[in-house]
Design a protein around this motif. Structure first.
Motif, mmCIF file in Angstrom:
data_model
loop_
_atom_site.group_PDB
_atom_site.id
_atom_site.type_symbol
_atom_site.label_atom_id
_atom_site.label_comp_id
_atom_site.label_asym_id
_atom_site.label_seq_id
_atom_site.Cartn_x
_atom_site.Cartn_y
_atom_site.Cartn_z
ATOM 1 N N UNK A 193 0.314 6.788 -2.783
ATOM 2 C CA UNK A 193 -1.041 7.177 -1.578
ATOM 3 C C UNK A 193 -0.636 8.877 -2.258
ATOM 4 N N UNK A 194 0.591 9.209 -2.496
ATOM 5 C CA UNK A 194 0.000 10.597 -3.519
ATOM 6 C C UNK A 194 -1.423 10.618 -4.439
ATOM 7 N N UNK A 195 -1.431 9.917 -5.716
ATOM 8 C CA UNK A 195 -2.753 9.398 -5.924
ATOM 9 C C UNK A 195 -3.904 9.446 -5.021
ATOM 10 N N UNK A 196 -3.594 8.565 -4.019
ATOM 11 C CA UNK A 196 -5.214 7.692 -3.283
ATOM 12 C C UNK A 196 -4.728 9.156 -1.816
ATOM 13 N N UNK A 197 -4.657 9.733 -1.783
ATOM 14 C CA UNK A 197 -4.427 10.509 -0.663
ATOM 15 C C UNK A 197 -5.182 11.326 -1.068
ATOM 16 N N UNK A 198 -4.833 12.350 -3.006
ATOM 17 C CA UNK A 198 -5.056 13.249 -2.745
ATOM 18 C C UNK A 198 -6.600 13.146 -3.261
ATOM 19 N N UNK A 199 -6.921 12.133 -3.833
ATOM 20 C CA UNK A 199 -8.079 12.077 -4.483
ATOM 21 C C UNK A 199 -9.320 11.840 -2.538
ATOM 22 N N UNK A 200 -8.676 11.274 -2.303
ATOM 23 C CA UNK A 200 -9.332 11.312 -0.573
ATOM 24 C C UNK A 200 -9.181 12.314 -0.237
ATOM 25 N N UNK A 201 -8.471 13.332 0.252
ATOM 26 C CA UNK A 201 -7.981 14.792 0.918
ATOM 27 C C UNK A 201 -8.851 15.250 -0.063
ATOM 28 N N UNK A 202 -9.018 15.699 -1.262
ATOM 29 C CA UNK A 202 -9.678 16.072 -2.375
ATOM 30 C C UNK A 202 -11.550 16.643 -2.192
ATOM 31 N N UNK A 203 -12.062 14.797 -1.981
ATOM 32 C CA UNK A 203 -12.909 14.954 -1.538
ATOM 33 C C UNK A 203 -13.514 15.212 -0.597
ATOM 34 N N UNK A 204 -13.055 14.521 0.837
ATOM 35 C CA UNK A 204 -13.222 14.849 2.366
ATOM 36 C C UNK A 204 -13.243 15.875 2.515
ATOM 37 N N UNK A 233 -10.587 1.935 -3.950
ATOM 38 C CA UNK A 233 -9.782 2.857 -3.678
ATOM 39 C C UNK A 233 -9.645 2.750 -2.601
ATOM 40 N N UNK A 234 -10.804 2.572 -1.357
ATOM 41 C CA UNK A 234 -10.789 2.618 -0.011
ATOM 42 C C UNK A 234 -9.534 1.202 0.464
ATOM 43 N N UNK A 235 -10.170 -0.091 -0.245
ATOM 44 C CA UNK A 235 -9.550 -1.058 0.162
ATOM 45 C C UNK A 235 -8.150 -0.879 -0.256
ATOM 46 N N UNK A 236 -7.550 0.172 -1.548
ATOM 47 C CA UNK A 236 -6.142 0.011 -2.307
ATOM 48 C C UNK A 236 -5.438 1.028 -0.974
ATOM 49 N N UNK A 237 -6.156 2.197 -1.045
ATOM 50 C CA UNK A 237 -5.353 2.946 0.243
ATOM 51 C C UNK A 237 -5.444 2.179 1.433
ATOM 52 N N UNK A 238 -6.239 2.151 1.923
ATOM 53 C CA UNK A 238 -6.105 0.959 3.764
ATOM 54 C C UNK A 238 -4.649 0.125 2.834
ATOM 55 N N UNK A 239 -4.228 -0.498 2.147
ATOM 56 C CA UNK A 239 -3.373 -1.865 1.936
ATOM 57 C C UNK A 239 -2.111 -0.446 1.864
ATOM 58 N N UNK A 240 -1.537 0.284 1.259
ATOM 59 C CA UNK A 240 -0.973 0.929 0.115
ATOM 60 C C UNK A 240 -0.464 1.467 0.998
ATOM 61 N N UNK A 241 -1.450 2.183 2.580
ATOM 62 C CA UNK A 241 -1.206 3.029 3.247
ATOM 63 C C UNK A 241 -0.350 2.591 4.197
ATOM 64 N N UNK A 242 -0.598 0.921 5.193
ATOM 65 C CA UNK A 242 -0.564 -0.055 5.897
ATOM 66 C C UNK A 242 1.486 -0.182 5.556
ATOM 67 N N UNK A 243 1.095 -0.498 4.221
ATOM 68 C CA UNK A 243 2.626 -1.304 3.133
ATOM 69 C C UNK A 243 3.810 -0.643 4.058
ATOM 70 N N UNK A 244 3.372 1.195 3.425
ATOM 71 C CA UNK A 244 4.358 2.494 3.651
ATOM 72 C C UNK A 244 4.658 2.646 4.684
#
Lengths: 124, 291
Positions: A17-28, A62-73
């Motif tokens: 999530x640190x990696x994926x959210x950083x990418x998401x937040x960085x871009x958005x 990236x978004x499928x992974x973000x969805x999966x990991x965020x949900x699991x966590x």
């Protein structure tokens, strides 16, 4: 050992999530930094830019992974809290089942949303 | 008594101001608010206040003994060694779980509140029911488990263990089973099925012991729904321990052991038979018994 594996996955999902959210937040939200570095073009939240990303396989993965990991966590933590609130053995089984069913339902719904966006992005 | 009186007279003659201060200190009293609970009469805890004369070095346990001897013989509390070794007198003193025999009243101010340990059922007054702590402790198999059953049943020699190997678990071996860590634990407060810091730290103590090979049996007990992964890592257990044991550290080390396995893969062997024997015949012998 099942609980140990679930806990390990919880830790791994936090790192992911640190990696994926950083990418998401960085871009958005911090596009000026990325634009300054020459990594993305301007106006990342324009419809065309959003649709362009939606049509990109990399962004969808990236978004499928973000969805999966965020949900699991999130659901792993919720499950732990619920185990403390309702602590009978029967309640533990019910909570586990509900969490798995809810998690799968939300993941499938999210997956459907991403696929719809991909279709729209690809259509442009 | 005679010696105390004569010493007081001597001090009074030598320094009247000092004697006055000593007299004032001897007459000083504190208020002890004690939580009372009689299972036959009460539905909840009720508070009762006692005025207790203090003395230098007086502990909370001394104050309770004084109350029981001079004011209310029905007050129930548990104690044994009076020196912080047996772990019997665990109580909730001024909002913290402590051993009554190790807590000086001089550190606590004029009003001292004493209640039974939280996260435990109360048997009577200040006597907590420790059966759940002992049940959880028993569940993690707190003893050396080996695969050489014949050697375990009738040992021939010691098992080999270096001082460095002993250091890995030594601090956890100081646990008194006083249950103060369980009383301080926020998870134990909400989840009675949670194994608790005492049992989990002891699981590490035996798993880290190189003479043991029963880790798989302990893993099956602690890596469960209400086991080790419910620990919030609040660290209150380590703050509460009167012997300086760090159960929070033990739990973290145990989590690592669950993932990576113990540092030793096989139990320590028994020590080899000595190759040379010291000639005992030249040593002076003890005199024969006279009785």
């Amino acid at each position: 050992m099942r609980e140990t594996r679930l806990w390990q996955l919880h830790l791994f999902s936090a790192l992911a999530l640190i990696v994926l959210l950083s990418l998401h937040m960085g871009v958005q939200h911090y596009e000026k930094i990325l634009t300054g570095l020459g990594l993305v073009g301007e106006n990342v939240r324009d419809f065309a830019s959003v649709a362009g990303r939606a049509g990109s396989a990399w962004w969808n993965v990236l978004y499928v992974l973000l969805l999966g990991f965020a949900l699991y966590h999130g659901l792993y933590g919720t499950r732990r809290i619920l185990h403390e609130v309702w602590y009978s053995r029967r309640a533990t089984r019910v909570i586990d089942t509900l969490v798995v069913v809810f998690g799968l339902a939300v993941f499938i719904y999210g997956l459907w949303g991403i696929l719809q966006a991909t279709r729209m992005g690809g259509a442009l | 008594m005679a010696s105390t009186s004569s010493r007081s007279t001597a001090v009074a003659e030598a320094n009247p101001a000092q004697a006055e201060a000593a007299g004032a200190a001897a007459a000083a009293t504190i208020t002890v608010r004690v939580a009372r609970f009689d299972p036959e009469k009460d539905k909840a805890l009720r508070w009762q206040e006692f005025s207790v004369p203090t003395a230098p070095g007086m502990t909370v346990l001394d104050a309770l003994v004084s109350i029981k001897e001079h004011q209310d013989g029905s007050l129930a509390f548990r104690s044994s060694c009076r020196m912080g070794v047996c772990g019997s007198c665990g109580m909730y003193v001024n909002g913290k779980p402590r051993l009554a025999c190790q807590t000086q009243v001089g550190e606590l101010g004029q009003v001292i509140e004493v209640a039974p340990l939280p996260n435990h059922d109360v048997i009577k007054d200040l006597v907590p029911d420790l059966s759940r702590t002992f049940e959880h402790h028993r569940a993690i198999k707190p003893y050396i488990i080996r695969d050489d059953e014949a050697e375990m049943a009738s040992p021939t020699r010691e098992f080999r263990q270096t001082p460095e190997e002993m250091e890995r678990y030594l601090q956890f071996a100081y646990c008194l089973k006083c249950s103060l860590c369980v009383a301080a634990c926020p998870t134990a407060a909400t989840d009675p099925l949670f194994l608790g810091p005492q049992a989990l730290a002891q699981a590490y103590r035996y798993t880290a012991d190189t003479r043991d090979c029963g880790w798989q049996e302990r893993f099956d007990v602690i890596a469960t729904d209400h086991g080790i992964f419910n620990c919030h890592l609040a660290g209150a257990c380590s703050e509460a321990c009167p012997k300086g044991v760090d159960p929070a550290l033990g739990i973290q080390l145990m989590k690592r052991t669950l993932v990576k396995g113990p540092a030793h893969r096989a139990p320590a062997p028994i020590v080899e038979e000595p190759k040379s024997v010291i000639d005992e015949s030249k040593r002076p012998q003890a005199p024969p018994p006279t009785v």
